[in-house]
Write a protein that holds these residues in place. Sequence first.
Motif, mmCIF file in Angstrom:
data_model
loop_
_atom_site.group_PDB
_atom_site.id
_atom_site.type_symbol
_atom_site.label_atom_id
_atom_site.label_comp_id
_atom_site.label_asym_id
_atom_site.label_seq_id
_atom_site.Cartn_x
_atom_site.Cartn_y
_atom_site.Cartn_z
ATOM 1 N N THR A 160 0.835 -1.207 0.000
ATOM 2 C CA THR A 160 0.000 0.000 0.000
ATOM 3 C C THR A 160 0.863 1.248 0.000
ATOM 4 O OG1 THR A 160 -1.762 -1.155 1.185
ATOM 5 C CG2 THR A 160 -1.791 1.245 1.256
ATOM 6 N N ALA A 161 1.918 1.242 0.814
ATOM 7 C CA ALA A 161 2.798 2.412 0.915
ATOM 8 C C ALA A 161 3.512 2.688 -0.405
ATOM 9 C CB ALA A 161 3.813 2.205 2.044
ATOM 10 N N VAL A 162 4.055 1.633 -1.044
ATOM 11 C CA VAL A 162 4.813 1.857 -2.273
ATOM 12 C C VAL A 162 3.887 2.232 -3.435
ATOM 13 C CG1 VAL A 162 6.680 0.336 -1.544
ATOM 14 C CG2 VAL A 162 4.835 -0.590 -2.946
ATOM 15 N N ALA A 163 2.701 1.636 -3.486
ATOM 16 C CA ALA A 163 1.756 1.975 -4.557
ATOM 17 C C ALA A 163 1.330 3.436 -4.450
ATOM 18 C CB ALA A 163 0.545 1.059 -4.499
ATOM 19 N N GLN A 164 1.070 3.883 -3.235
ATOM 20 C CA GLN A 164 0.672 5.275 -3.034
ATOM 21 C C GLN A 164 1.804 6.218 -3.422
ATOM 22 O OE1 GLN A 164 -0.441 6.210 0.970
ATOM 23 N NE2 GLN A 164 -1.055 8.293 0.490
ATOM 24 N N ALA A 165 3.036 5.906 -3.008
ATOM 25 C CA ALA A 165 4.175 6.757 -3.345
ATOM 26 C C ALA A 165 4.410 6.786 -4.858
ATOM 27 C CB ALA A 165 5.428 6.259 -2.622
ATOM 28 N N TYR A 166 4.304 5.634 -5.494
ATOM 29 C CA TYR A 166 4.504 5.533 -6.948
ATOM 30 C C TYR A 166 3.479 6.401 -7.676
ATOM 31 C CZ TYR A 166 5.255 3.260 -11.503
ATOM 32 O OH TYR A 166 5.517 3.003 -12.827
ATOM 33 N N LEU A 167 2.208 6.245 -7.318
ATOM 34 C CA LEU A 167 1.151 6.959 -8.032
ATOM 35 C C LEU A 167 1.188 8.455 -7.758
ATOM 36 C CD1 LEU A 167 -1.746 4.380 -7.569
ATOM 37 C CD2 LEU A 167 -0.340 4.788 -9.599
ATOM 38 N N GLU A 168 1.571 8.831 -6.536
ATOM 39 C CA GLU A 168 1.716 10.266 -6.237
ATOM 40 C C GLU A 168 2.826 10.873 -7.088
ATOM 41 O OE1 GLU A 168 2.378 10.470 -2.053
ATOM 42 O OE2 GLU A 168 0.247 10.305 -1.530
ATOM 43 N N GLU A 169 3.930 10.155 -7.219
ATOM 44 C CA GLU A 169 5.038 10.646 -8.046
ATOM 45 C C GLU A 169 4.624 10.705 -9.517
ATOM 46 O OE1 GLU A 169 9.057 11.958 -8.714
ATOM 47 O OE2 GLU A 169 7.735 11.832 -6.967
ATOM 48 N N ALA A 170 3.930 9.662 -9.967
ATOM 49 C CA ALA A 170 3.515 9.616 -11.368
ATOM 50 C C ALA A 170 2.547 10.742 -11.714
ATOM 51 C CB ALA A 170 2.874 8.265 -11.674
ATOM 52 N N SER A 171 1.599 11.019 -10.830
ATOM 53 C CA SER A 171 0.578 12.026 -11.125
ATOM 54 C C SER A 171 1.181 13.408 -11.296
ATOM 55 C CB SER A 171 -0.479 12.052 -10.025
ATOM 56 O OG SER A 171 0.105 12.424 -8.785
ATOM 57 N N GLY A 172 2.231 13.700 -10.518
ATOM 58 C CA GLY A 172 2.869 15.011 -10.639
ATOM 59 C C GLY A 172 3.890 15.056 -11.750
#
Length: 424
Positions: A160-172
Amino acid sequence: MAEQSEDNAHRELDETALQPLIVELIEYLHRRAYEIGELIAQRYRENIVEYRSLPSGFIEQDVAPTARANLEAMLISLTDDDSAVSDRDEESTARYAPFRDSAVRRFHQGVPVQALLHAYRLWGHTVWEQVRQAPQIRNTPELGLVVAGKIMRHVDLVSTAVAQAYLEEASGVMRDREVVRRDLLEALISGNASSERIDRLSQYFGLPATARYTVVLVRSRQLSGFSPESLRKTLETVRHHLHPTEAGFLTGVRDEEVVAIYPLHQAASQQGMLREQADALAAMLPRFVIGVSRAHTGLGAVSGAYREAQDAIASTQVTDEKRAQFYADAMLDHIVASSPFKNVLYEDVIEPLEQYDRDHRADLVATLRAYCAAGFNLSVTAKTMVVQPNTVRYRLKRIHELTGQDPFVPNNLIILALALRAGP
């Protein structure tokens, strides 16, 4: 309720009684941490394509250490009170920070989020496999149930932590990167931007300023107003089927075209590979025509290469043939079109063959065209025409008789090939 409380108390007593064994298990796994980390890295290579494509040495220097750090974090979690653990508390935030950082790195390395989560699932399977082999688990099976639950919870929290970090980075980053990509593409194609601006933008995408590049242009066969969604799908197809071996590949949508700036640093050795990839792309996109420029040195020459790709499309007759149009082919069309002998070529070569085809329901023109397209290979021509090689040989002999040009003599063959481009 009383029975449930008794069950909970019994479970707590059981886990309390198992604590010494859990400590022994932690020590056992600590001693094998390096070995387990290497095993996990090996499984990543074997099972996840995207990890195999990472730069040489990256798995050893980054992926394996991250897998070992994850194992250490899991060992700490074995002594956690599950009821008190939250993926948002300060301790958990600090514990999972390295894995969030690794997720951001994986994004910038081009690893898809599906592959990243696959890696963490594979990590969980491999660690549990190693835990089951521990003497503490073999001797005390009930310990396995307790540890399995804690491992599953750890994998869930980390994923959950890595998926959230990945998607937050990708969105920006993806929004910013796409804007920069469009700016660079427009600057290179228009040729109006300053060299300083092009240098600054190209560094962002790793495009060497003095390398050699060709332009691959994908345009609809008919101006039918393709939707943005259709163009995006076409762009993904282009990115999937063009695979340069050098750094500096840039693609994007410009108006109703898809443009790819393709690195071709060793033009002679890589030209055949590019032609094969471009022809495969043309077969995948039957509603589009593909134009390919010559290779040019330097990013400043991309605008000229783009015009060559346009010429390759514009000067070539658009047929149902599913292959890319190269500027080298277009040059022959320009030579024939500007030659005072164009009409002579057509009258002396093509007209007699067309007349024979009409009178005898034959395929001499089609055979000659297939023979040239096949690189003057009888077997390939026969396969294309669905006839025997001897039939092709007979037709070429008939072409010689009708035109005076022998397809097996180099100079005559050049005249025949040019005549095919001299049609009205």
